[in-house]
Enzyme design. Structure first.
Site, mmCIF file in Angstrom:
data_model
loop_
_atom_site.group_PDB
_atom_site.id
_atom_site.type_symbol
_atom_site.label_atom_id
_atom_site.label_comp_id
_atom_site.label_asym_id
_atom_site.label_seq_id
_atom_site.Cartn_x
_atom_site.Cartn_y
_atom_site.Cartn_z
ATOM 1 N N ARG A 55 0.840 -1.204 0.000
ATOM 2 C CA ARG A 55 0.000 0.000 0.000
ATOM 3 C C ARG A 55 0.876 1.256 0.000
ATOM 4 N NH1 ARG A 55 -1.973 2.344 4.329
ATOM 5 N NH2 ARG A 55 -2.266 0.433 5.513
ATOM 6 N N TYR A 108 -15.817 15.359 -16.038
ATOM 7 C CA TYR A 108 -16.358 14.012 -15.866
ATOM 8 C C TYR A 108 -17.440 13.994 -14.767
ATOM 9 C CZ TYR A 108 -16.212 8.956 -15.123
ATOM 10 O OH TYR A 108 -16.535 7.635 -15.005
ATOM 11 N N ASP A 178 -7.577 17.403 -15.856
ATOM 12 C CA ASP A 178 -7.836 16.012 -16.226
ATOM 13 C C ASP A 178 -7.441 15.906 -17.700
ATOM 14 O OD1 ASP A 178 -8.984 13.653 -17.160
ATOM 15 O OD2 ASP A 178 -10.740 13.801 -15.861
ATOM 16 N N LYS A 203 -8.039 4.594 -19.742
ATOM 17 C CA LYS A 203 -8.309 4.958 -21.129
ATOM 18 C C LYS A 203 -7.038 4.844 -21.982
ATOM 19 C CE LYS A 203 -12.194 5.822 -19.039
ATOM 20 N NZ LYS A 203 -12.548 7.131 -18.508
HETATM 21 C C1 LIG Z 1 -13.156 7.668 -17.286
HETATM 22 C C2 LIG Z 1 -12.835 9.046 -16.892
HETATM 23 C C3 LIG Z 1 -12.623 9.398 -15.549
HETATM 24 C C4 LIG Z 1 -12.795 8.418 -14.413
HETATM 25 O O1 LIG Z 1 -11.812 7.430 -14.463
HETATM 26 P P1 LIG Z 1 -12.018 5.925 -13.926
HETATM 27 O O2 LIG Z 1 -10.766 5.270 -14.335
HETATM 28 O O3 LIG Z 1 -13.253 5.393 -14.592
HETATM 29 O O4 LIG Z 1 -12.199 6.023 -12.451
HETATM 30 C C5 LIG Z 1 -12.265 10.704 -15.268
HETATM 31 N N1 LIG Z 1 -12.135 11.630 -16.248
HETATM 32 C C6 LIG Z 1 -12.345 11.323 -17.537
HETATM 33 C C7 LIG Z 1 -12.192 12.393 -18.568
HETATM 34 C C8 LIG Z 1 -12.696 10.030 -17.908
HETATM 35 O O5 LIG Z 1 -12.909 9.740 -19.197
#
Ligand SMILES: *Cc1c(COP(=O)(O)O)cnc(C)c1O
Length: 386
Positions: A55, A108, A178, A203
């Site tokens: 952790r 998001y 982000d 992603k």
């Molecule tokens: C998918 C996504 C998230 C959240 O991420 P997870 O891996 O599903 O927790 C945050 N921001 C964007 C732009 C995303 O496409």
């Protein structure tokens, strides 16, 4: 009769000979062995390398972190159990009760729920800035942290990153972007002065739709502080998933280059089709932020949104008729996926809010994969129908 030897004699022992694997081994272990009390004393004193508990730190996880730091041009990075774990670790790690958090409304959905539904309960003063408003102008002397996305989902609108950074610096606020949709290859926010970059590594970083992971990248000081927060909050990435993430990143340069190219080709083809009402892709001169995207991005990305003629029913028909393109939420993988924003990311959102976000019910959002672009065009041509 002698008892069988039940000591786990091989555990913790290294390979038979000096082995130098070409890939990062998966350290699938929760804890690490120490030779002696003296070794633990040295570890606690920060002397001597080594690991205590997964952790806190794990070599496979650290290998993925080093790759992300290099990609973003950051001093350091840390990976988390999901993108949302990265977001919650960053915001809980940086904010206190009474602090003002400015968040663009065009982020998001999970991020909006976290800040309005949870952080607000702990006394963080959340200010959601409507999409039509100027984010930079909303940043003031009491702002501690600013959170935004560019390009945004699903309209691929871009925020002027340098302007937001300037406003943050003027008021001593920490800027966080982000960068999931852009990828570190198409957009380098740290070079534009942003303090912290967040990714849903689920992603493009992983790129194969086979794990859920997140990441944060920034200065050594900031990452050290957030690494402490992650250790306490517990949103760490499993070593097996960290391996998959780091393996996926090895081909990211090739994947993203191809996805940029195919998305541009597909966007151009769609824009020229009379069955299509509108194509939203930052690489098209018709996109409202084409100029800004050209200035602050190195590539326009693999995401595009298309609005078809005939409204919601027509969009559903096209969606249902795809044979190659998959119907799914998520993005950034090697397979082309289509989602309908009104049925996924913007499901249940009030009509006025949809209008403010520029989201219509005839929209299909496409995450372009690695298929032959001619096959994607043929799938669209058939799905758009007569
Ligand atoms: C998918 C996504 C998230 C959240 O991420 P997870 O891996 O599903 O927790 C945050 N921001 C964007 C732009 C995303 O496409």
């Amino acid at each position: 009769m002698s008892r069988p030897d039940t000591r786990l004699v091989h555990e913790g022992e290294g390979p038979r000979e000096q082995a130098r694997p070409a890939t990062t081994p998966i350290y699938q272990t929760s804890t690490f062995l120490f030779e002696s009390a003296a070794a633990l004393e040295a570890f606690n004193a920060g002397k001597g390398a080594g690991y205590l508990y997964s952790r806190h730190a794990n070599p496979t996880v650290e290998a993925a972190e080093a790759k992300i730091a290099a990609l973003e041009g950051a001093d350091a990075a840390l990976v988390t159990a999901s993108g949302m774990a990265a977001t919650s670790t960053a915001l809980v790690g940086l904010l206190s009760a009474g602090d003002e958090l400015v968040v663009s409304a065009a982020v998001y959905g999970g991020t909006v729920k976290l800040v309005t539904g949870i952080l607000a309960r702990f006394g963080v003063k959340v200010r959601l800035v409507p999409i039509a408003d100027d984010l930079a102008a909303a940043i003031g002397p009491s702002t501690r942290v600013v959170w935004f996305e560019s390009p945004t989902n699903p309209t691929l609108r871009c925020v002027d990153i340098a302007r937001v950074v300037e406003a943050c610096r003027a008021h001593g606020a920490t800027s966080i972007i982000d960068n999931t949709f852009a990828t570190p290859l198409n957009q380098q926010p740290l070079a534009l002065g942003v303090d912290l970059v967040m990714h849903s590594a689920t992603k493009y970083l992983n790129g194969h739709s086979d794990i859920v992971a997140g990441a944060l990248a920034g200065s050594a000081t900031l990452i050290e502080r957030l690494s402490e927060a992650r250790r306490i909050l517990g949103g760490v990435l499993d070593p097996g998933a960290a391996y998959a993430l780091a393996r996926g990143m090895k081909t990211m340069g090739l994947r993203v280059a191809r996805q940029n190219e195919s998305a541009m080709r597909l966007a151009r083809w769609l824009e020229g089709d009379p069955r299509v009402r509108q194509v939203l892709y930052p690489g098209l001169p018709s996109h409202p932020d084409h100029e800004l995207a050209s200035r602050q991005m190195r590539g326009y990305g693999g995401m595009l949104t298309v609005a078809v003629r005939g409204g919601y029913e027509a969009a559903c028909r096209v969606f249902d008729r795809f044979e190659l393109i998959g119907r799914a939420a998520s993005l950034g993988g090697i397979e082309t996926l289509c989602s309908m924003p009104v049925l996924t990311s913007h499901y249940g959102v009030a009509p006025e809010a949809l209008e403010a976000a520029g989201v219509t019910d005839d929209m299909l959002r496409i995450s372009v994969g690695l298929e032959d672009v001619e096959d994607l065009i043929a799938d669209f041509d058939r799905a758009l129908g007569p």
